[in-house]
Design an enzyme around this catalytic site. Structure first.
Site, PDB file in Angstrom:
ATOM      1  N   HIS A 483      42.350  40.207  35.968  1.00 46.31           N
ATOM      2  CA  HIS A 483      42.235  40.437  37.042  1.00 46.31           C
ATOM      3  C   HIS A 483      41.278  40.637  38.352  1.00 46.31           C
ATOM      4  O   HIS A 483      41.218  41.144  39.529  1.00 46.31           O
ATOM      5  CB  HIS A 483      43.467  41.119  37.984  1.00 46.31           C
ATOM      6  CG  HIS A 483      44.579  40.976  37.177  1.00 46.31           C
ATOM      7  ND1 HIS A 483      45.556  42.459  37.825  1.00 46.31           N
ATOM      8  CD2 HIS A 483      45.673  40.475  36.438  1.00 46.31           C
ATOM      9  CE1 HIS A 483      47.109  42.603  35.963  1.00 46.31           C
ATOM     10  NE2 HIS A 483      46.666  40.798  36.163  1.00 46.31           N
ATOM     11  N   PRO A 484      40.356  39.211  37.943  1.00 43.72           N
ATOM     12  CA  PRO A 484      39.207  38.968  38.940  1.00 43.72           C
ATOM     13  C   PRO A 484      39.378  38.770  40.045  1.00 43.72           C
ATOM     14  O   PRO A 484      40.365  37.820  40.194  1.00 43.72           O
ATOM     15  CB  PRO A 484      38.191  38.010  37.798  1.00 43.72           C
ATOM     16  CG  PRO A 484      39.167  37.475  37.576  1.00 43.72           C
ATOM     17  CD  PRO A 484      40.349  38.531  36.659  1.00 43.72           C
TER      18      PRO A 484
END
Length: 548
Positions: A483-484
């Site tokens: 989930h960057p």
């Protein structure tokens, strides 16, 4: 040859809008901007077609993540908080981007996430502002309502299987104060339940499937695959720096495409800041170190990286079915395949995580600050074989980490992957939440409902007892949950790390926006694919409104 060296780029045409990246956000942008036949749109995607069966059968993530056919296979730099480990950092290498290989979990986050964005000075990004945007492209299995949309391109369905083990985990959750809920997407996701998924009748529903493929026949939309972005082309017009096109490489040749209206970066939280830096737009010292001329010193480009670190605890069990046993039996595998072929149900429809719990790791948190992904399987890492013993995995992640990382180019070569440094567990608060999360997971596993399955902690193991040992174990177990975000964040003019304004425009550069997960100022409290589509939907409307 570096992206900024003089090149003999071949002319690649002139367009109104050029979109860099055909992933989650880019698929939606291409749909919306090409709807008006007067707009000529070019979509550039470095990956390929989604013509591999495991892009579409949901359990195919097991074969896609870590596979160079489907994943860019990035790795982080050694992370001090992970005890010096470097970990894999999957990014989709295909149209639809990460939605072609992700968990398919439909999750908006919490109302407080977006209200916090608004309180930071970002008008138009509060919960009441974004809820209608989520609904506008949603096709929810329950139909339209005050909270959900129907008839849109983003299909949301219930999972097509249940597990006795997961039902029992829900009972265990209730016993320790985590109540069952029907819907995680009301603005408050605290509770437990099966995840709603982006599938249609047991088949993965990616952003490319929903938004891009239905409009590929539009004559004003040009999609070019295998197109690796080298840089944004800029010119000084009337004393202002303006984006005028994109230079890219395809089949060993360099091309330059012109944009009459705007250039839109939608390459994701890793590639979008990399493209900006290669284009001379970023931290001046970094660009100079790599021989890139500084067109704009924008300190926040590539900084502020936020991600959800998952701690994957594994428990051996007995007396209940898990995927591990199915994997050991040729007969069970054959029956699973037949069930999927005939009914599109069963284990092959499984996302990586079927069941979730959102709760508070300690009482001082106002809303749920940790998320569990519960899986009726176990393995050492994605791409590794399943364990030969029956087990389940309880992955728990800190939803609002305070650690901040970075994405920085390693050279002026656009083909070289950037240095990704998430800096997980670099703050005292994040380490405390990690310890609290491990203790909470043990409470869940020890709840009366689960005793009939005799859970036995396999990782990190019961020998891990002290706070110091737990911090060390978190570093050993921790891995990205993919989930960057926030590497080119929106912010007010006084924010030194703000790259974009509230309309997603790059500050100091006309006709250039970043419209993807990079734009988030703070990470959302849950899975990030659908919030990224919301940003793309709002961004497309802003682009069209500002260019009327």
């Amino acid at each position: 040859m570096s992206a900024q060296e003089e090149s003999t780029a071949s002319a690649a045409g002139e367009f109104d809008y050029i979109i860099a990246g055909g992933g989650t956000a880019g698929s939606l942008l291409a749909n919306r901007l090409s709807k008006d036949p007067r707009n000529k749109v070019l979509l550039l995607e470095a990956g390929g077609r989604d013509n591999w069966i495991w892009f579409h059968i949901p359990i195919g993530y097991l074969f896609a993540i870590g596979n160079p056919r489907s994943d860019w296979c990035f790795s982080t730099e050694p992370v001090p908080g992970l005890n010096g480990r470097s970990i894999g950092y999957a990014r989709g290498k295909v149209i639809g981007g990460c939605t072609a290989i992700n968990a398919m979990v439909y999750m908006r986050g919490q109302a407080r996430d977006y209200d916090t964005w608004r309180q930071l000075g970002l008008a138009g990004w509060g919960w009441d502002d974004v809820l209608p945007v989520f609904k506008s492209h949603e096709d929810h299995f329950a139909g339209g309502s005050a909270l959900h949309g129907a008839g849109g391109e983003w299909r949301v369905e219930k999972p097509r299987l249940r597990w006795d083990l997961l039902d029992t985990v829900q009972q265990a959750g209730a016993e320790i104060g985590i109540p069952p809920v029907e819907d995680f997407n009301t603005g408050d996701n605290e509770g437990s339940g099966y995840f709603q998924v982006n599938q249609r009748r047991g088949v993965r529903w990616s952003a490319a499937t929903g938004f891009l493929k239905p409009v590929l026949s539009r004559p004003n939309l040009d999609v070019r695959l295998g197109a690796h972005i080298r840089r944004v082309i800029t010119e000084t017009v009337n004393g202002e720096l303006r984006a005028t096109g994109i230079e890219y490489e395809q089949d060993g040749r360099v091309f330059a495409a012109k944009a009459r209206a705007e250039v839109l970066l939608a390459a994701g939280a890793i590639a979008s800041p990399q493209i900006l830096q290669l284009s001379g737009l970023g931290p001046a010292a970094l660009l100079k170190d790599h021989g890139i001329g500084v067109l704009r010193d924008i300190p926040g480009v590539g900084e502020n990286l936020q991600d959800h670190l998952q701690l994957r605890l594994i428990y051996k069990v007995s007396g209940v079915k898990t995927i591990n046993e199915i994997d050991q039996s040729l007969f069970a595998k054959a029956m699973t395949g037949i069930e999927y072929a005939l009914f599109r149900t069963g284990a092959l429809t499984m996302p990586p995580s079927q069941f979730g719990l959102f709760t508070r790791s300690s009482p001082e948190h106002e809303t749920a600050n940790v998320e569990f992904h519960i899986q009726p399987l176990s393995l050492d890492k994605f791409g590794a074989p399943l364990h030969k013993f029956p087990a389940f995995t309880a992955s728990v992640c800190n939803l609002r980490p305070t650690s901040r990382g970075s994405v920085r180019i390693k050279s002026a070569d656009p083909r070289q992957a950037p240095a990704i440094q998430p800096n997980y567990l670099s703050t005292e608060e994040d380490r405390r939440v990690a310890v609290d999360s491990l203790r909470l997971t043990r409470r869940l596993a020890a709840a009366p409902a689960l005793r009939k399955y005799s859970p036995e902690e396999y990782l990190p193991g019961p020998q891990v007892e002290t706070e110091e040992q737990m911090v060390r174990a978190a570093g050993d177990l921790g891995a990205t949950i993919f989930h960057p975000v926030a590497t080119a964040k929106m912010g007010v003019a006084s924010d030194p790390l703000a790259v974009l304004d509230e309309r997603l425009r790059v500050r100091g550069v006309r006709a250039l926006r970043v419209i993807d997960a990079s734009a988030m100022p703070l990470i959302t409290s849950g899975n990030t694919a659908s919030p990224t589509l919301m940003i793309a939907e709002k961004g497309a409307a802003m682009v069209l409104a500002d260019n009327r």
